[in-house]
Each structure stands twice: as C-alpha cells, then as structure tokens.
Design an enzyme around this catalytic site. Structure first.
Site, PDB file in Angstrom:
ATOM      1  N   ASN A 174       1.017  -1.123   0.760  1.00 39.26           N
ATOM      2  CA  ASN A 174      -0.183   0.089   0.034  1.00 39.26           C
ATOM      3  C   ASN A 174       1.101   0.872  -0.208  1.00 39.26           C
ATOM      4  OD1 ASN A 174      -1.909   2.513   0.711  1.00 39.26           O
ATOM      5  ND2 ASN A 174      -2.780   1.632   2.232  1.00 39.26           N
ATOM      6  N   LYS A 207      -0.176   4.368  -0.069  1.00 39.36           N
ATOM      7  CA  LYS A 207      -0.195   5.511   0.356  1.00 39.36           C
ATOM      8  C   LYS A 207      -0.244   6.772  -0.852  1.00 39.36           C
ATOM      9  CE  LYS A 207      -0.160   3.585   5.130  1.00 39.36           C
ATOM     10  NZ  LYS A 207      -0.043   2.987   6.312  1.00 39.36           N
ATOM     11  N   HIS A 234      -9.582   1.596   4.834  1.00 39.74           N
ATOM     12  CA  HIS A 234      -8.267   1.545   4.942  1.00 39.74           C
ATOM     13  C   HIS A 234      -7.767   3.015   6.537  1.00 39.74           C
ATOM     14  CE1 HIS A 234      -4.121   2.766   6.400  1.00 39.74           C
ATOM     15  NE2 HIS A 234      -3.892   1.934   5.815  1.00 39.74           N
ATOM     16  N   GLU A 279      -7.075   5.074   8.099  1.00 40.19           N
ATOM     17  CA  GLU A 279      -6.543   5.653   7.393  1.00 40.19           C
ATOM     18  C   GLU A 279      -7.602   7.252   7.020  1.00 40.19           C
ATOM     19  OE1 GLU A 279      -2.719   5.667   5.566  1.00 40.19           O
ATOM     20  OE2 GLU A 279      -1.940   4.978   7.478  1.00 40.19           O
ATOM     21  N   GLU A 317      -5.434  -4.942   9.996  1.00 41.14           N
ATOM     22  CA  GLU A 317      -4.851  -3.846  10.479  1.00 41.14           C
ATOM     23  C   GLU A 317      -4.928  -2.863  11.440  1.00 41.14           C
ATOM     24  OE1 GLU A 317      -2.795  -2.736   6.559  1.00 41.14           O
ATOM     25  OE2 GLU A 317      -4.064  -1.148   7.007  1.00 41.14           O
ATOM     26  N   GLY A 375       2.341   2.344  10.623  1.00 45.89           N
ATOM     27  CA  GLY A 375       3.404   3.619  10.462  1.00 45.89           C
ATOM     28  C   GLY A 375       4.275   3.437  11.806  1.00 45.89           C
ATOM     29  N   SER A 380       3.290  -2.301   9.817  1.00 48.70           N
ATOM     30  CA  SER A 380       4.975  -2.147  10.579  1.00 48.70           C
ATOM     31  C   SER A 380       4.863  -3.572   9.846  1.00 48.70           C
ATOM     32  CB  SER A 380       5.049  -1.888  11.627  1.00 48.70           C
ATOM     33  OG  SER A 380       4.576  -1.121  12.476  1.00 48.70           O
ATOM     34  N   GLY A 403       2.905  -1.056   4.355  1.00 50.23           N
ATOM     35  CA  GLY A 403       2.788   0.586   3.809  1.00 50.23           C
ATOM     36  C   GLY A 403       4.288   0.729   3.233  1.00 50.23           C
ATOM     37  N   GLY A 404       5.289   1.480   4.495  1.00 52.14           N
ATOM     38  CA  GLY A 404       6.458   1.342   5.040  1.00 52.14           C
ATOM     39  C   GLY A 404       7.103   0.655   3.586  1.00 52.14           C
TER      40      GLY A 404
HETATM   41  P1  13P Z   1       2.700   0.022   7.481  1.00 51.17           P
HETATM   42  O1  13P Z   1       3.330  -0.566   7.038  1.00 51.17           O
HETATM   43  O2  13P Z   1       3.203   1.409   7.104  1.00 51.17           O
HETATM   44  O3  13P Z   1       2.420   0.124   9.247  1.00 51.17           O
HETATM   45  O4  13P Z   1       1.221   0.799   6.790  1.00 51.17           O
HETATM   46  C1  13P Z   1       0.827  -0.854   7.251  1.00 51.17           C
HETATM   47  C2  13P Z   1      -0.703   0.445   6.549  1.00 51.17           C
HETATM   48  O5  13P Z   1      -1.239   0.509   6.379  1.00 51.17           O
HETATM   49  C3  13P Z   1      -0.523  -0.709   5.013  1.00 51.17           C
HETATM   50  O6  13P Z   1      -2.373  -0.430   4.283  1.00 51.17           O
END
Ligand code: 13P
Length: 253
Positions: free
Chosen positions: A10, A12, A98, A100, A170, A176, A215, A236-237
């Site tokens: 993802n 983002k 999601h 967010e 999640e 994050g 994470s 994500g990251g």
């Molecule tokens: P991180 O892997 O950066 O924690 O993000 C997870 C996420 O929100 C995937 O949708």
C-alpha cells in the site's frame, strides 16, 4: 491447504507517477532474480499512477490496485473516482475502509459497505481493512470491534468464489508506528476473522485470504506469514523500498 499468499504493497500517498514507473521497472527486473512464484504480488498505488503502472505490469507477475473507490458509478461527485474508471485503467484490486480513510475522511461502516458493493459490481477485488485502536485493544474490545466492522462492512455482499474478496487485519496502533502485533495475536485475530467469514460465506471462507498489516517488514514477515490463518501482508512503509518488498516476498515462501 493454505491459500496462495498475497503480498500487497500500500503505497499510500507516495512517489510521483514518473518515479513509480521507474520503481516498477527496476522492481520487475529484480523480482526475476528471487523466488517469487509462491506468492501473488500486488501494488496499490495512487489514482494518478494506475494507468502507467498497469500498462507496465502487463505480462509480469505484478498486479495493480487502487487505494479507494467511490460508492457511485458515475455522475456529479467532484473529486471521486469510480469502479468503472479503475477497471478501465487496469486496476484489479482496491483497498476499502483503510483506517486512514476511516480516521481522516470520516468513513463509517455504511460507506465502507457501499464501496465494497461498488467494487464488486465492477469485479474489482476489494481488500477490506478492519482493525482496532490502541484504546480499544487495551479495553479488551479488539475482537468485538473487528468482528463488528466485518459484519457491518459485508452486509448484503455475496460472492461466487473465494478470490473475490480479501480481508486485511490492520490494528490501527501498529500502522506506521514500528509496533507490530505479535505473530500469535495476529494469528488469533485472523482466525477469528475466518470464523466470522465461515458464517457469512460457508463454502468459501477456508480459501479466502486474510492478510495482516501494520509495520510488517523483512525482519518480522517470516514469523507472521508462517501462521496458519495469515495469508499475506498489506505493507505500507516497507513496500516503498524494493529490497524490503522483495525480502518480504521471499519470507512468504
Ligand atoms: P505500515 O506498513 O507502514 O505500518 O502501513 C501498514 C498499512 O497501513 C498498510 O495498509
């Protein structure tokens, strides 16, 4: 038998479209050099990146998805992007609900449900995100919160095959933050999600993919992905770095 793991990035709101194209060119080259046939690979990119990425990904093992979809098919909805548009540019998956978006765009379960149905109408595979906050976990409410989201978000959704829907667990406190759910906690929640899916989709649930996200990185991926009810990751990251994503793909074997 466990379903084929889905390793889904993802991205983002990261990368310019031109950067994303260069990233994918390099990723596909390097992917050929590592074992990857054991996993399905997906990148969920911003809307502006989808067309060039989907064109580039054609004929490669990489699939392209979006990060959101409008509940409407077309019309006077300024700023929205519909399921038919996503399909037309070559997206095959879409992240829905999601945390967010739930937090920063006030998306509630009614809207998330409408988006799931809109995605399915276009044969896009929704990746439905569910997860509890830190306060909810500390109050011992993680399980009812997650199962409540699942039930509300999937109202009236019918499926013909197990590949038509993916769930991502999640935990909000793990996104994050560098804090990861322990592999045992991830397994416990993903197993509970599968039990709930069995009530909703009795014939399909065993073969549906339940992912963990929060994470995930090359160090913790192997243990998380070895759990019986964790069928991949939403990353994500670590999905922004080619080396990290390749290492997570290898860890899924
Ligand atoms: P991180 O892997 O950066 O924690 O993000 C997870 C996420 O929100 C995937 O949708």
């Amino acid at each position: 038998m466990k379903p084929t793991p889905l390793i889904a990035g993802n991205w983002k709101m990261n990368f310019l479209p031109s950067e994303a194209v260069r990233w994918l060119e390099s990723f596909v080259e390097q992917l050929e050099l590592v074992p990857h046939q054991h996993a399905d690979i997906l990148l969920n990119a911003p809307f502006t990146h989808l067309l060039p990425l989907a064109e580039l990904a054609e004929g490669t093992p990489v699939r392209i998805g979006a990060q959101d979809v409008s509940p409407h098919q077309a019309g006077a909805y300024t700023g929205e992007v519909s399921g038919p548009m996503l399909k037309d540019v070559g997206a095959t998956f879409v992240i829905v609900g999601h945390s967010e978006r739930r937090a920063y765009h006030a998306e509630d379960d009614t809207l998330v449900n409408a988006k799931i149905i809109a995605a399915r109408t276009e044969s896009l595979v929704p990746i439905l995100c569910v997860g509890e906050s830190e306060a909810q976990r500390e109050a011992g409410e993680a399980l009812p919160v997650v199962l409540g989201q699942l039930e509300a978000d999937l109202q009236g959704v019918s499926l013909r095959s197990s590949g038509e829907l993916v769930i991502a667990y999640e935990p909000v406190w793990a996104i994050g933050t560098g804090k990861t759910a322990s592999a045992d906690d991830a397994q416990e929640m993903c197993a509970a999600i599968r039990s709930a899916l069995k009530r909703l989709f009795p014939r399909l649930a065993d073969d549906m993919r339940v992912l963990y996200g929060g994470s995930m990185n090359p160090e913790n991926a192997g243990e998380l992905l070895s759990k019986p009810d964790v069928n991949g990751g939403l990353i994500g990251g670590a999905s922004l770095k080619i080396d990290s994503l390749l290492a997570i793909i290898e860890a899924a074997a």
